[in-house]
Design an enzyme around this catalytic site. Structure first.
Site, PDB file in Angstrom:
ATOM      1  N   ASP A   1       0.885  -1.254   0.130  1.00 59.67           N
ATOM      2  CA  ASP A   1       0.117  -0.044  -0.106  1.00 59.67           C
ATOM      3  C   ASP A   1       0.886   1.190   0.044  1.00 59.67           C
ATOM      4  O   ASP A   1       1.984   1.215   0.716  1.00 59.67           O
ATOM      5  CB  ASP A   1      -1.004  -0.093   1.249  1.00 59.67           C
ATOM      6  N   ILE A   2       0.479   2.126  -0.830  1.00 59.36           N
ATOM      7  CA  ILE A   2       1.360   3.411  -0.921  1.00 59.36           C
ATOM      8  C   ILE A   2       1.100   4.396   0.443  1.00 59.36           C
ATOM      9  O   ILE A   2       2.125   5.375   0.650  1.00 59.36           O
ATOM     10  CB  ILE A   2       1.094   4.329  -2.168  1.00 59.36           C
TER      11      ILE A   2
ATOM     12  N   ASN B   1     -13.137  -3.698   2.262  1.00 61.09           N
ATOM     13  CA  ASN B   1     -14.129  -2.830   2.657  1.00 61.09           C
ATOM     14  C   ASN B   1     -15.092  -2.835   1.550  1.00 61.09           C
ATOM     15  O   ASN B   1     -14.495  -2.946   0.363  1.00 61.09           O
ATOM     16  CB  ASN B   1     -13.363  -1.426   2.701  1.00 61.09           C
TER      17      ASN B   1
ATOM     18  N   GLU C   1     -13.102   2.890  -0.792  1.00 62.15           N
ATOM     19  CA  GLU C   1     -12.629   4.118  -1.592  1.00 62.15           C
ATOM     20  C   GLU C   1     -12.126   3.827  -3.082  1.00 62.15           C
ATOM     21  O   GLU C   1     -12.088   4.683  -3.748  1.00 62.15           O
ATOM     22  CB  GLU C   1     -11.306   4.699  -1.035  1.00 62.15           C
TER      23      GLU C   1
ATOM     24  N   HIS D   1     -10.530  -5.513  -3.267  1.00 65.28           N
ATOM     25  CA  HIS D   1      -9.297  -5.445  -2.784  1.00 65.28           C
ATOM     26  C   HIS D   1      -9.319  -5.930  -1.397  1.00 65.28           C
ATOM     27  O   HIS D   1     -10.191  -5.487  -0.596  1.00 65.28           O
ATOM     28  CB  HIS D   1      -8.364  -4.377  -3.073  1.00 65.28           C
TER      29      HIS D   1
ATOM     30  N   HIS E   1      -7.073  -5.925   2.271  1.00 61.65           N
ATOM     31  CA  HIS E   1      -6.056  -5.345   2.957  1.00 61.65           C
ATOM     32  C   HIS E   1      -5.205  -6.240   3.854  1.00 61.65           C
ATOM     33  O   HIS E   1      -6.174  -7.048   4.332  1.00 61.65           O
ATOM     34  CB  HIS E   1      -6.283  -4.262   3.686  1.00 61.65           C
TER      35      HIS E   1
END
Length: 125
Positions: free
Chosen positions: A39-40, A97, A105, A110, A112
């Site tokens: 993750d950035i 999410n 978002e 995806h 995490h």
């Protein structure tokens, strides 16, 4: 800004662009069904995103339209990434999410993977 999990797939989303090679990522895993990368904006010492390669908005969308091979491949990829990162022991958290209330978002499914420290309770009280 959270998105509606029932919205049509938007192929200009950041993860679609990563899959097409338009945006770089720090890849940790890739196979026929999934891509995983750091993750950035990490929220834990270890924070890896795993995405299916297909155009799926949410977990609900994926479970309804994904093939058996895509679903099995994606789930196996999540486990492989956690093992490769050394997170099985001492433990890790998975988070997906979905929709506005879930604070999704990016309109591409995806998961995490968080680890690297004690993560506390699952939800803020």
């Amino acid at each position: 800004m959270p998105i509606d999990a029932r919205a049509p797939y938007d192929d200009s989303n950041v993860f679609a662009r990563i899959l097409r090679g338009e945006i770089p990522c720090r890849k940790v895993y890739e196979d026929a069904h999934a891509l995983a990368f750091h993750d950035i904006n990490p929220q834990a010492p270890d924070h890896i995103l795993v995405i299916p390669k297909g155009a799926y908005v949410s977990w609900d969308d994926f479970s309804e339209r994904g093939s058996e091979a895509e679903m099995a491949g994606f789930v196996r990829a999540v486990g492989q990434v956690a093992r490769d990162a050394g997170l099985v022991e001492p433990g890790y958290r998975l988070l997906a999410n979905v929709g506005v209330n879930g604070h999704q978002e990016v309109p591409h499914l995806h998961v995490h993977i968080f680890g690297g420290r004690p993560l506390g309770p699952m939800l803020a009280r």
